[in-house]
Design an enzyme around this catalytic site. Structure first.
Site, PDB file in Angstrom:
ATOM      1  N   ASN A   1       0.831  -1.186   0.000  1.00  0.00           N
ATOM      2  CA  ASN A   1       0.000   0.000   0.000  1.00  0.00           C
ATOM      3  C   ASN A   1       0.877   1.252   0.000  1.00  0.00           C
ATOM      4  OD1 ASN A   1      -2.311   1.690   0.290  1.00  0.00           O
ATOM      5  ND2 ASN A   1      -3.331   0.080   1.466  1.00  0.00           N
TER       6      ASN A   1
ATOM      7  N   HIS B   1      23.824   1.253  11.176  1.00  0.00           N
ATOM      8  CA  HIS B   1      24.995   2.102  11.407  1.00  0.00           C
ATOM      9  C   HIS B   1      25.706   1.661  12.676  1.00  0.00           C
ATOM     10  CE1 HIS B   1      23.586   4.720   8.211  1.00  0.00           C
ATOM     11  NE2 HIS B   1      22.381   4.563   8.727  1.00  0.00           N
TER      12      HIS B   1
ATOM     13  N   GLY C   1      -0.560  -1.689   8.886  1.00  0.00           N
ATOM     14  CA  GLY C   1      -0.014  -0.365   8.597  1.00  0.00           C
ATOM     15  C   GLY C   1       1.077   0.053   9.572  1.00  0.00           C
TER      16      GLY C   1
ATOM     17  N   ALA D   1      -0.280  -3.881  13.104  1.00  0.00           N
ATOM     18  CA  ALA D   1      -0.004  -2.487  12.782  1.00  0.00           C
ATOM     19  C   ALA D   1       0.877  -1.847  13.850  1.00  0.00           C
ATOM     20  CB  ALA D   1      -1.305  -1.711  12.649  1.00  0.00           C
TER      21      ALA D   1
ATOM     22  N   ARG E   1      13.719  -8.862  15.513  1.00  0.00           N
ATOM     23  CA  ARG E   1      14.278 -10.222  15.500  1.00  0.00           C
ATOM     24  C   ARG E   1      13.351 -11.142  14.711  1.00  0.00           C
ATOM     25  NH1 ARG E   1      12.987  -9.161  20.961  1.00  0.00           N
ATOM     26  NH2 ARG E   1      11.034 -10.139  21.544  1.00  0.00           N
TER      27      ARG E   1
END
Length: 181
Positions: free
Chosen positions: A81, A111, A138, A156, A162
Site C-alpha cells: 500500500n 549504522h 499499517g 499495525a 528479530r
C-alpha cells in the site's frame, strides 16, 4: 575489496561510493511515483526496470521509495500500500501472497553503535526475508537481518527487530509473538 563487495558481504562500507546506483533508483522511483494512477502498464514496466525480481501480480501503490531496487524480489500476488520504503542495501525477499499495509518500512541498512565510527558515514547491511502468505499491518517497520516465516501476521505499528516464526501473530515494540494462528 570494493565498497559494493563490502556491502554485499555484510561489512562496513561507504555508501557514498555507490551514489550513481542510488541516484538511478531514486530517478526510477520518482518516475514511478509520478505516473497517472490508471497507467498500470507504465507502473509494471518501471517496476521491472527497478526491482531485481517482480512476481506475477505485483503491485506497489505510490509513493514508493527504495535505495537500489535490484536487491528487492517479490513473489506472486505481492501488494504494498501507499508509502512503502525499502532500504535495500542488502536483499529483501518476499514470498507469494504478501500484503503490506500503508506506511511500512523494510530497512536492511544499519549504522555503527560507536559514535566516532558512525560519524565517518559508514554503514552495514543485513538481508530481510519474508515467507509466503504474510500480512503486515499499517506502519510496520522491519529491521536489518530479520526473517519472517510463512502464514504470519505482523500487527499495525510493530517494530520487528528479530526473527518471527511461521504461523503466528506478532506485534508491539519490539515485536513479540502474541498468539499462534
Amino acid at each position: 575489496m570494493t565498497e559494493k563487495e563490502k556491502r554485499d558481504a555484510g561489512e562496513l562500507y561507504d555508501p557514498s561510493a555507490l551514489l550513481d546506483e542510488l541516484n538511478r533508483s531514486k530517478e526510477l522511483c520518482f518516475d514511478y511515483n509520478n505516473l497517472r494512477p490508471s497507467d498500470s502498464e507504465g507502473m509494471r514496466r518501471l517496476l521491472m526496470h527497478l526491482l531485481g525480481r517482480v512476481g506475477e501480480n505485483t503491485f506497489i501503490q505510490p509513493p514508493f521509495w527504495c535505495d537500489y531496487g535490484y536487491n528487492i524480489e517479490t513473489g506472486r500476488n505481492f501488494y504494498a500500500n501507499h508509502g512503502c520504503v525499502m532500504l535495500d542495501c542488502a536483499a529483501i525477499k518476499f514470498g507469494d501472497n504478501v500484503f503490506v499495509g500503508p506506511g511500512c518500512g523494510f530497512y536492511t541498512a544499519g549504522h555503527p553503535l560507536d559514535a566516532g565510527l558512525r560519524r565517518t558515514g559508514l554503514e552495514y547491511a543485513k538481508p530481510i526475508t519474508v515467507g509466503d502468505d504474510v500480512w503486515f499491518g499499517g506502519g510496520v517497520k522491519v529491521m536489518p537481518g530479520v526473517t519472517i516465516g510463512s502464514g504470519t501476521v505482523i500487527c499495525a505499528g510493530a517494530v520487528v527487530t528479530r526473527d518471527i516464526p511461521s504461523g503466528v501473530m506478532a506485534g508491539g515494540v519490539p515485536a513479540r509473538i502474541i498468539k499462534k494462528l
